[in-house]
Design a protein around this motif. Structure first.
Motif, short mmCIF file in Angstrom:
data_model
loop_
_atom_site.label_atom_id
_atom_site.label_comp_id
_atom_site.label_asym_id
_atom_site.label_seq_id
_atom_site.Cartn_x
_atom_site.Cartn_y
_atom_site.Cartn_z
N VAL A 68 0.85 -1.19 0.00
CA VAL A 68 0.00 0.00 0.00
C VAL A 68 0.88 1.24 0.00
CG1 VAL A 68 -1.71 1.32 1.31
CG2 VAL A 68 -1.89 -1.17 1.16
N GLY A 69 0.57 2.20 -0.88
CA GLY A 69 1.38 3.41 -1.00
C GLY A 69 1.15 4.38 0.14
N ASP A 70 2.07 5.33 0.27
CA ASP A 70 2.02 6.30 1.36
C ASP A 70 0.75 7.14 1.34
OD1 ASP A 70 4.44 5.53 2.46
OD2 ASP A 70 5.59 6.88 1.19
N THR A 71 0.20 7.40 0.15
CA THR A 71 -1.00 8.23 0.07
C THR A 71 -2.23 7.52 0.63
OG1 THR A 71 -1.41 7.45 -2.19
CG2 THR A 71 -0.16 9.51 -1.94
N GLU A 123 5.07 5.12 -6.18
CA GLU A 123 4.15 5.45 -5.11
C GLU A 123 3.99 4.30 -4.13
OE1 GLU A 123 -0.33 7.29 -4.48
OE2 GLU A 123 0.39 6.74 -6.46
N LEU A 124 4.32 3.09 -4.55
CA LEU A 124 4.17 1.95 -3.67
C LEU A 124 5.34 1.81 -2.72
CD1 LEU A 124 2.84 -0.74 -6.16
CD2 LEU A 124 1.55 0.67 -4.55
N LEU A 125 6.33 2.68 -2.82
CA LEU A 125 7.52 2.55 -2.00
C LEU A 125 7.44 3.47 -0.80
CD1 LEU A 125 10.13 2.56 -4.88
CD2 LEU A 125 9.12 0.60 -3.73
N PRO A 126 7.88 2.99 0.37
CA PRO A 126 7.83 3.81 1.57
C PRO A 126 8.80 4.97 1.49
CG PRO A 126 9.04 1.79 1.99
CD PRO A 126 8.45 1.67 0.61
N THR A 127 8.41 6.11 2.06
CA THR A 127 9.26 7.30 1.99
C THR A 127 9.56 7.89 3.36
OG1 THR A 127 7.31 8.71 1.71
CG2 THR A 127 8.37 7.90 -0.28
N GLN A 128 9.21 7.20 4.45
CA GLN A 128 9.48 7.75 5.76
C GLN A 128 10.98 7.92 5.97
OE1 GLN A 128 7.22 5.44 5.21
NE2 GLN A 128 5.42 6.65 5.74
N ILE A 129 11.37 9.05 6.53
CA ILE A 129 12.77 9.35 6.74
C ILE A 129 13.02 9.55 8.23
CG2 ILE A 129 14.64 10.96 6.24
CD1 ILE A 129 13.76 9.34 3.85
N ASP A 130 14.13 9.03 8.71
CA ASP A 130 14.53 9.21 10.09
C ASP A 130 14.94 10.67 10.29
OD1 ASP A 130 15.61 9.22 12.60
OD2 ASP A 130 16.94 7.50 12.28
#
Length: 212
Positions: A68-71, A123-130
């Motif tokens: 599931v994408g971030d959106t 869009e399916l890739l996670p983008t959370q950044i530390d």
């Protein structure tokens, strides 16, 4: 069987990057989803709240690993906990119920996105950044998570489910067999095949074969 991993350093790096991507827990917003628990008994409401506190991170990670994408991820997590509010009195095995709810909710949103042609590969890739990482570390972590998600997406569902629960969620074979409703021998076989596929993909990336 103890939950240990024989994987090489690159595989462990991918796992570590996935762990760092975990979001801060959030509470379930019943009003946002037009769900009212005001008429429920205090015990039932407390049970729902406790489930959210105990399993929010597990649900978030599981939904994301289903692609599931971030959106959409926050909405899908909310949908899973909506299912909890409807069935809380019937839940016997919490993680088993939540895992299957994640499967259902993730499959629904991905089918909808596919029909509308709104989701591309990125869009399916996670983008959370530390937030505490420097730019170089953030870039490396983001790339590691992208590689992990790409490998997971390439696995058949039955292999990915077992692999994620054992290697990333650290569940035992018995727990996985119960959650997936699969005989223990089949779980072991699928884990072996998933590990082989994972290591083959990691080795391909490490040798440069995964670059276009």
């Amino acid at each position: 069987m103890e939950n240990g991993s024989p994987f090489p350093a690159l595989a462990r790096m991918l796992f570590a990057s996935d762990e760092r991507a975990r979001p801060a827990p959030s509470s379930f917003d019943g009003e946002k989803n037009a769900v009212s628990v005001e008429d429920a008994s205090r015990k039932r409401k407390e049970q729902i709240d406790q489930l959210v506190r105990d399993h929010h991170d597990f649900v978030w990670r599981t939904v994301r690993r289903f692609g599931v994408g971030d959106t959409d991820i926050d909405d899908v997590v909310q949908e899973v906990f909506l299912m909890v509010t409807r069935h809380v009195t019937d839940i016997v095995r919490e993680r088993a119920f939540l895992f299957r709810a994640c499967q259902f909710a993730a499959a629904r949103v991905k089918r909808t996105a596919l029909r509308r042609r709104e989701v591309d590969g990125d869009e399916l890739l996670p983008t959370q950044i530390d937030a505490n990482a420097n730019p170089e570390e953030s870039a490396e972590a983001s790339e590691a998570r992208r590689r992990l998600q790409t490998i997971l997406d390439a696995m058949p569902d039955e292999l990915r489910n077992v692999f994620v629960l054992f290697e990333l969620e650290r569940m035992t074979m018995a727990e996985i067999a119960e959650i997936t409703r699969t005989p223990p021998g089949t779980v072991a076989s699928r884990l072996r095949r998933a590990r082989e596929q994972f290591l083959a993909a990691v080795n391909t990336n490490a040798s440069g074969g995964g670059h276009e």
